[in-house]
Design a protein around this motif. Structure first.
Motif, short mmCIF file in Angstrom:
data_model
loop_
_atom_site.label_atom_id
_atom_site.label_comp_id
_atom_site.label_asym_id
_atom_site.label_seq_id
_atom_site.Cartn_x
_atom_site.Cartn_y
_atom_site.Cartn_z
N LYS A 89 -22.07 42.20 -5.33
CA LYS A 89 -21.06 41.32 -5.34
C LYS A 89 -20.45 41.14 -4.25
N ASN B 155 -22.90 39.50 -1.56
CA ASN B 155 -22.86 38.30 -1.89
C ASN B 155 -21.67 37.44 -1.22
N THR B 156 -20.50 37.96 -1.66
CA THR B 156 -19.31 37.36 -0.91
C THR B 156 -19.40 37.32 0.49
N LEU C 145 -22.08 37.21 2.18
CA LEU C 145 -23.02 36.04 2.64
C LEU C 145 -22.32 34.82 2.33
#
Lengths: 794, 274
Positions: free
Chosen positions: A403, A406-407, A409
């Protein structure tokens, strides 16, 4: 709002914008000069102790090495310690050396010569014995005793004061020992294990993981510490810390903006002052994973001299063991792993790198970190920032780490390079996170440098391009008595082999599986690639067959002992075997050295070939380390090995899978980094430097060949192999036939297993319930199908 | 000017991020290409979304009325009791219990080898007239939703009882007493005095119950993971999994949809209570 208010509001907004946009600052010029390091070639032997002498010379000592003095000019003098061989010394554990060469060390004896000691060791009371050897070589057994010292307390650090006094640290205290009589006096208690002891003009400084203790040796009292120092130690000592003391005249340069706390350099703190005979303030130097620091004793500021990330100090695979500071402002640091560096001030290097390459991996990867250090050495103007999602200290779960990534990204803060191990490559490639690598890899494939089959195994099904490449692979391998598995080709054959083994050996374990999860870890990699149909759906029949086979294997393995026996076995292994946190790599290692010791026999091992070298892991080409135990049982002649297939053929386990980010801030650097990873230099040097690693077999053909050519390898630290020429196990170096067999396996491997997929996690979780009898194999397969159906729908 | 500080906080921390999410819902994540309503279409065509919506609605349909009804009933019972405060404090305990402890308790109760199965097995063995009982894996069968609803009720009832009691305390006692003097029975008191008087509380408690349904995801996730039994796969599972799968564009669309639905629910509840 009044007119005046509006004007004020407008001005305020303008000031905010100006501040945020960096208005007023021009192009910043980076000053030159910073500390760099270079490796120091050590004398022959494996050293884990260094004693720095005031004249710039130093002593080296170690488990298997003679006491060696290296003077300031680099001249080596080896002290004769041949007597140790006849002194019932099995392993030296702790060592202390004085400036004049006197030394003391603790050791574990060959306890089979001493019934009392053997009994203690069996009970788990691992008591060390000690020897004191004076500067002339006269020696006597040192038996610490006296008020405040409990008999049997292990001493794990020895240090001689400049005056020749002997001091030692136990798990929770410091002692002074009379080296002649052994009379031991307790000085003070510590809250944890002392990591480093130094002396500064009448003071003894001992650091544990929480604080630094100041002991006045003349007045024999513990002084007040320094809160600044204690806070520093508490936050920096996790990966090991070493200290050294010097006077302030040392020509040491500081980093820019290096202060760790508020205050000024000459501000007096609450720690004890220390000054040398000329009245110069004494300076405490500390080396730890985050860098090299200085602290003026009596002051309140800790200043950074070198950044760990830009030097060898940042290597998480190594622990600093000793630090020496010279009058010219250079440092010498001995690390674990028989590695020493000199840190010197280089005025030609920019004080801080102007560019940054960010490398991300979910878990610590020694090979990737090593490559970063190598890359940084070649590019002094680049800072290689290696980040791990789950660094072990912060207990972040895989899901949380993903997570976080992904944050990043999402926010456009993508790293330049991503290590894709345990990550969904298809997903990240499909979402445009990863850059296509065909262009980079093509020359390597055209020239036949890389194993094409392995690289092609990474081609994504939907976009038909390659987005990541494994730098290493594991190959499936079984090892055991020839009669059970010779010619084995499928999972059913393994089951049949186990049944045969059980008939022959009705009691005990066959596979060494402590927990149901182990058997799944051993077999899933060679089966999982076969569970997905061409349309991407789950092949429930194959999964059912798999659960049936592993259930049978678990039954056969469990039939050799009752539940209480297994429970006792599990309990014995708890300390060094945590099944939930391990993958197959760890298990392969632990089976050899853990389970075997506890259970005594093994008849079959399923695992992965992790290294082509002799004596390094649970399973390997030349069967030497397996034979190390088996040879004693006179079983080596019946032990053999071979490749095995599960439900999928020619499986390889991709390791250190590297991809480049599409949104990389430094795409050219990232590409250059990728070329370094794929270079023969990188792949070979890693093996030369870290021969005990479990990274895998290199995907470069020439590197693999070179590593297999054992004449090129310095076996400085292989397990228990004292003589690299193979005196102990002369017959177990790989033969030409064995090498060819391995090359062929590499050529054939074309079915990629990548751990950490949703299907694997799901099948593993359900598989444990199947093996524990909660679900029938068919029910288990249905449950996986149901979960995967939702995942597919998502 | 008086509202500005508070409103700017709402703007910065709620509205602006929401508008950004709404903007992103019209673009493809990663390359930033404008996709119009494609993300919304993808959400509505997604099988997992439909399953999650169905389950969430079922959960809400079962959980909210039960929670409101049980808590109102208990608050009416407790209303005039002397030990009211102590009992209410005891009922609040489940709220104070950390999620991990609650999950552990739940597992002890409903595991295949758990307390409930143990008791039922024991009973079926003792009473021969009953059919043989085979242990049920509650979280991996259709019973899963029942388990989740029960745990939801267990955790939230105490809190809702307090809210109802606060609403009941605000009712003028004189009116009720006057009605009793005039001969109104309990049902009539409830119907014509208490129920209309609680309409304000009804809205608040109703909204809070709906929101609690969404907040109870943590316990479900802890006990059954990211891919639980199909009956307890909720919208939060979908959002969580999409986040891990980098489906930011769909997530944004789903967030906008959910926000709008909640807004409609909120407004309709308010209208109804008004």
């Amino acid at each position: 709002m009044s007119g005046r208010g509006r004007v004020l509001f407008f001005i305020l907004i303008c000031v905010m914008f100006a501040a945020l946009s960096g208005c007023g600052g021009g192009e910043e010029e980076i000053p030159m000069g910073r500390y760099a390091d270079r490796e120091v070639k050590l004398p022959p032997g494996v050293f884990d102790y260094m004693h720095p002498c005031p004249d710039g010379s130093y002593y080296l000592y170690g488990l298997d090495a003679n006491l060696t003095c290296v003077d300031a000019q680099g001249e080596i003098e080896e002290k004769d310690r041949s007597w140790e061989k006849n002194a019932n010394i099995r392993d030296k554990h702790v060592v202390g050396v004085s400036d004049d060469g006197a030394c003391v060390f603790g050791y574990a004896p060959n306890f089979w010569n001493d019934e009392e000691l053997e009994e203690l060791w069996i009970k788990g009371d691992t008591r060390y014995l000690y020897y004191y050897v004076d500067a002339k070589g006269e020696r006597h057994a040192l038996e610490p005793h006296g008020e405040g010292y409990r008999k049997g307390t292990n001493l794990h650090i020895f240090a001689f004061s400049p005056e020749g006094g002997l001091y030692a640290a136990s798990e929770n205290g410091m002692y002074r020992i009379d080296a002649e009589s052994g009379v031991t006096e307790s000085l003070f208690a510590t809250s944890g294990q002392v990591k480093s002891v130094v002396f500064a003009d009448g003071l003894l400084l001992a650091a544990d993981s929480e604080k630094v203790y100041f002991y006045d040796m003349a007045r024999e009292e513990l002084l007040g510490g320094s809160t600044v120092l204690d806070e520093f130690i508490a936050s920096h000592a996790a990966g090991g810390i070493v200290m050294a003391v010097s006077d302030e005249e040392s020509n040491v340069k500081l980093m820019e903006d290096a202060a760790e706390s508020d205050g000024t350099d000459d501000a007096k703190g609450d720690s004890a002052d220390a000054a040398d005979e000329k009245g110069n303030a004494q300076v405490l130097y500390m080396a730890c994973r985050t860098g090299l620091y200085r602290f003026v004793l009596g002051g309140s500021v800790i200043e950074q001299i070198a950044d760990g990330q830009m030097t060898a100090l940042g290597d998480t695979q190594r622990t600093p063991l000793a630090l020496q500071v010279s009058g010219s402002g250079e440092f010498r640091i001995l690390f674990s792993g028989n590695f020493m560096v000199e840190m010197y001030y280089d005025e030609t290097l920019p004080a801080r790198p102007s560019r940054e390459l960010t490398v991300y991996s979910l878990e610590e990867n020694g090979w990737i970190r090593y490559a970063g250090q190598l890359f940084q050495k070649e590019h002094p103007d680049v800072l290689v920032r290696y980040e791990t999602g789950m660094d072990g200290d912060n207990a972040v779960s895989k899901e949380d780490a993903l997570k976080n990534l992904n944050t990043r990204l999402l926010a456009g803060e993508a790293p330049d390079v991503i290590v894709m191990d345990h990550m969904d490559i298809e997903r990240y490639a499909g979402k445009g996170v990863l850059r296509e690598l065909d262009g980079i890899l093509q020359p390597y494939l055209d020239d036949g440098i890389l194993y094409r089959n392995i690289v092609e195994g990474m081609r994504m099904t939907d976009k038909e391009k390659i987005y990541s490449v494994p730098m290493m692979v594991y190959l499936p391998l079984w090892l055991g008595e020839a009669m059970y598995l010779e010619g084995e080709q499928s999972l059913e054959d393994v089951v049949a082999g186990m049944e045969l083994a059980r008939q022959k050996h009705p009691e005990g374990a066959i596979l060494y599986t402590l927990y149901p999860k182990d058997i799944l870890l051993q077999t899933m990699p060679v089966c999982l690639p076969a569970w997905t149909k061409e349309n991407g759906s789950l092949d429930v029949e194959k999964l059912t067959a798999y659960y049936q086979a592993v259930s049978r294997m678990w039954e056969i393995d469990s039939a050799g002992f009752d539940a209480a026996g297994r429970e006792a076995w599990q309990k014995n292994n708890m300390e060094w075997y945590a099944p939930t946190d391990m993958d197959m790599a760890d298990i392969g290692f632990n089976y050899q050295y853990g389970a075997q010791q506890n259970f005594g026999e093994t008849w079959l091992q399923l695992g992965f070939l992790m290294t082509p070298q002799v004596g390094m892991t649970g399973i390997h080409v030349s069967k030497a380390n397996m034979a190390a135990d088996w040879q004693q049982k006179e079983l080596d002649d019946v032990v053999t090995y071979g490749a095995y297939a599960g439900q999928a053929d020619n499986v390889y386990w991709a390791r250190s899978i590297v991809g480049l980010c599409e949104q990389a801030k430094e795409p050219a650097l990232a590409e250059e980094y990728m070329h370094l990873l794929l270079s023969d230099q990188m792949m070979r040097k890693w093996w030369l430097d870290k021969p005990r690693n479990h990274s895998g077999l290199t995907i470069r053909k020439d590197s693999l060949g070179d590593i297999l050519d054992i004449d090129n390898i310095e076996f400085g630290q292989t397990m228990g192999f004292r003589d690299p020429t193979g005196v102990n196990y002369p017959d177990f170096w790989p033969t030409e036939e064995e090498k060819q067999w391995l090359y062929q396996m590499m050529e054939d491997a074309d079915c990629c297993y990548r751990p950490g997929t949703m299907l694997e996690e799901c099948a593993m979780e359900t598989g444990v319930r199947v093996l524990e009898g909660e679900l029938a194999p068919e029910e288990g397969a249905k449950e996986v199908e149901r979960k995967m159906a939702i995942a597919m729908e998502e | 000017m008086f509202l500005l500080p508070g409103f700017s906080g709402v703007m910065i921390f709620y509205l602006l991020p929401f508008f950004e999410v709404a903007r992103r819902s019209f673009y493809q994540s990663g390359n930033g290409v404008f996709t119009g309503t494609d993300n919304y279409r993808a959400v509505f065509e997604n099988g997992a979304f439909l399953l999650a919506v169905r389950n969430t609605l079922l959960y809400m349909a079962a959980g909210v009325p039960l929670l409101m009804g049980i808590s109102l009933f208990l608050s009416l019972l407790l209303r005039n009791l002397v030990l009211r405060r102590k009992l209410v404090s005891a009922m609040l305990l489940p709220m104070a219990v950390p999620a991990a402890v609650m999950v552990l308790t739940l597992q002890i109760l409903i595991d295949r080898q758990g307390v409930i199965n143990g008791v039922l097995t024991h009973v079926s063995e003792k009473i021969t007239a009953l059919p043989d009982f085979s242990a049920i894996d509650y979280l991996n069968t259709e019973w899963a939703l029942v388990v989740v609803v029960c745990s939801f009720l267990w955790k939230n009832t105490g809190y809702m009882v307090i809210l109802w009691l606060a609403g009941l305390a605000a009712l003028p006692k004189e009116v009720e007493e006057a009605a009793q003097v005039d001969g109104a029975n309990r049902w009539q008191s409830w119907r014509y005095i208490i129920r209309p008087g609680l309409s304000g509380s009804f809205f608040t408690i109703g909204m809070l119950s709906v929101l609690q349904i969404f907040k109870s995801y943590r316990e479900v996730w802890m006990v059954a993971g990211s891919y639980p039994q199909a009956h307890i796969y909720f919208l939060q599972h979908l959002l969580q999994n999409w986040y891990l799968k980098l489906e930011f564009d769909r997530m944004a669309a789903l967030t906008v949809i959910l926000s709008l639905v909640l807004l409609v629910v909120c407004l309709s509840l308010q209208k109804r209570t008004d």
